[in-house]
Enzyme design. Structure first.
Site, PDB file in Angstrom:
ATOM      1  N   ARG A  48      -2.156 -11.335  26.140  1.00  0.00           N
ATOM      2  CA  ARG A  48      -3.240 -12.134  25.571  1.00  0.00           C
ATOM      3  C   ARG A  48      -4.591 -11.694  26.102  1.00  0.00           C
ATOM      4  NH1 ARG A  48      -0.476 -17.745  27.203  1.00  0.00           N
ATOM      5  NH2 ARG A  48      -0.248 -16.449  29.050  1.00  0.00           N
ATOM      6  N   ASN A  86     -10.066   0.449   0.474  1.00  0.00           N
ATOM      7  CA  ASN A  86      -9.022   0.333   1.488  1.00  0.00           C
ATOM      8  C   ASN A  86      -9.551   0.682   2.877  1.00  0.00           C
ATOM      9  OD1 ASN A  86      -7.430  -0.105  -0.743  1.00  0.00           O
ATOM     10  ND2 ASN A  86      -5.864   1.392  -0.182  1.00  0.00           N
ATOM     11  N   ASP A 128       0.847  -1.196   0.000  1.00  0.00           N
ATOM     12  CA  ASP A 128       0.000   0.000   0.000  1.00  0.00           C
ATOM     13  C   ASP A 128       0.881   1.244   0.000  1.00  0.00           C
ATOM     14  OD1 ASP A 128      -2.355   1.511   0.187  1.00  0.00           O
ATOM     15  OD2 ASP A 128      -2.291   1.508   2.382  1.00  0.00           O
ATOM     16  N   ARG A 131      -7.531   0.124  13.259  1.00  0.00           N
ATOM     17  CA  ARG A 131      -6.769   0.731  14.362  1.00  0.00           C
ATOM     18  C   ARG A 131      -7.704   1.086  15.518  1.00  0.00           C
ATOM     19  NH1 ARG A 131      -2.473   4.904  11.506  1.00  0.00           N
ATOM     20  NH2 ARG A 131      -1.691   3.482   9.912  1.00  0.00           N
ATOM     21  N   GLY A 139      -8.538   5.863   1.568  1.00  0.00           N
ATOM     22  CA  GLY A 139      -9.097   6.747   2.595  1.00  0.00           C
ATOM     23  C   GLY A 139     -10.567   6.485   2.834  1.00  0.00           C
TER      24      GLY A 139
END
Length: 310
Positions: free
Chosen positions: A282, A255, A83, A261, A213
């Site tokens: 974990r 995308n 990317d 995130r 975007g």
């Protein structure tokens, strides 16, 4: 199923009117979540890494994790994609490492220079059986190595798009129709220039179109981050219904990075606030992985239309 190029994926997407999600990866948990979601949704998928993600995770680690993902889910068609490749050297490194698709982003250059540099990447990639995504037009926003001021952003010109594809031989084209990078895409109401998309599709009907975007910046994930100590005010992305329309209107690849995130951060924050004695990674990475999986599966099934397309 071994790694594939995006050619067959995009051919099917253009014939049947759906988009394929290209999800940015940085670590094992993100790759696992995306692949588990793809298997459940019965969707093809593109795993993509920016040059900064490659610096962080290291290309050999990334490729081994992708290999493991394919072994675990052999039924899922998977492409591994660079990317926003900033230069020929980065694209060559990824091609030589086994990537099946690379993007060269020459949008910061003028038209002729963009053509020249894109063509250099195309020639090398095609000699190795790898496909190339290029970009024309400038998206505003900040994400990883991309930083474009709103005043410098510009829509893709359909005339230039036709000439650019003809002269470079690129396999797909990322266009600018109003999306932007990062979590702060719109100050007012979200709006994409579908008129430009339509004209570009008429000019280059056989070239897959890519939307960068394009994270939704999912409100509940932003709220969750903020509830558990985050500070992400005024974040706004591209609503699901607009992305759904884009996927039906000729966009083959969408995308997604910011939403992943946010999902990961929200999951981690929640555990660390609710259980301040937790220190086992974990303990907080497992719910983060689950949130990413839910996010990706929703995109595939409900937004992009790629579910049940294997």
């Amino acid at each position: 199923m071994p790694l594939v190029t995006t050619k067959e994926m995009f051919k099917k997407s253009m014939e049947e009117g759906f988009a394929i999600g290209a999800f940015n990866v940085n670590n094992m948990e993100i790759i696992q979540a995306i692949m588990d979601a793809a298997a459940e949704a019965k969707s093809p998928v593109i795993l993509q890494a920016s040059s900064s993600a490659i610096k962080y995770a290291r290309v050999n680690y990334l490729m081994k994790m992708v290999e493991a993902a394919i072994e675990e889910h052999p039924e899922v068609p998977v492409a591994i994609h660079l990317d926003h490749g900033p230069d020929f050297e980065t694209a060559k490194m990824c091609i030589d490492a086994g990537f099946t698709s690379v993007m060269f982003d020459g949008s910061k250059y003028d038209f002729e220079k963009n053509i020249e540099l894109t063509k250099q990447v195309v020639d090398y990639a095609h000699s190795k059986g790898v496909v190339v995504e290029a970009e024309l037009g400038k998206l505003a926003g900040i994400e990883d190595d991309v930083n474009v001021d709103a005043s410098d952003a510009m829509y893709t010109d359909p005339d230039e798009a036709e000439e650019f594809v003809r002269r470079t031989g690129c396999d797909s084209l990322a266009i600018a129709i109003g999306t932007s990078h990062g979590a702060y895409k719109f100050k007012g109401e979200a709006k994409l220039r579908f008129d430009i998309l339509k004209e570009i599709k008429q000019r280059i009907p056989n070239t897959p179109i890519v939307l960068h975007g394009a994270s939704t910046v999912i409100p509940k994930l932003v709220e969750m981050c903020n509830k558990y100590g985050g500070d992400i005010p005024g974040a706004k992305g591209v609503p699901d219904e607009i992305l759904n329309e884009a996927s039906k209107s000729g966009v083959s690849k969408i995308n997604v990075d910011t939403d992943l995130r946010l999902a990961m951060t929200a999951g981690i924050r929640k555990v660390l606030v609710e259980e301040p004695n937790a220190f086992d990674p974990r303990k907080y990475l497992t719910p983060a992985r689950d949130l990413i999986k839910q996010t990706v599966e929703h995109k595939m099934k409900d937004v992009f239309g790629s579910g049940n397309k294997i």
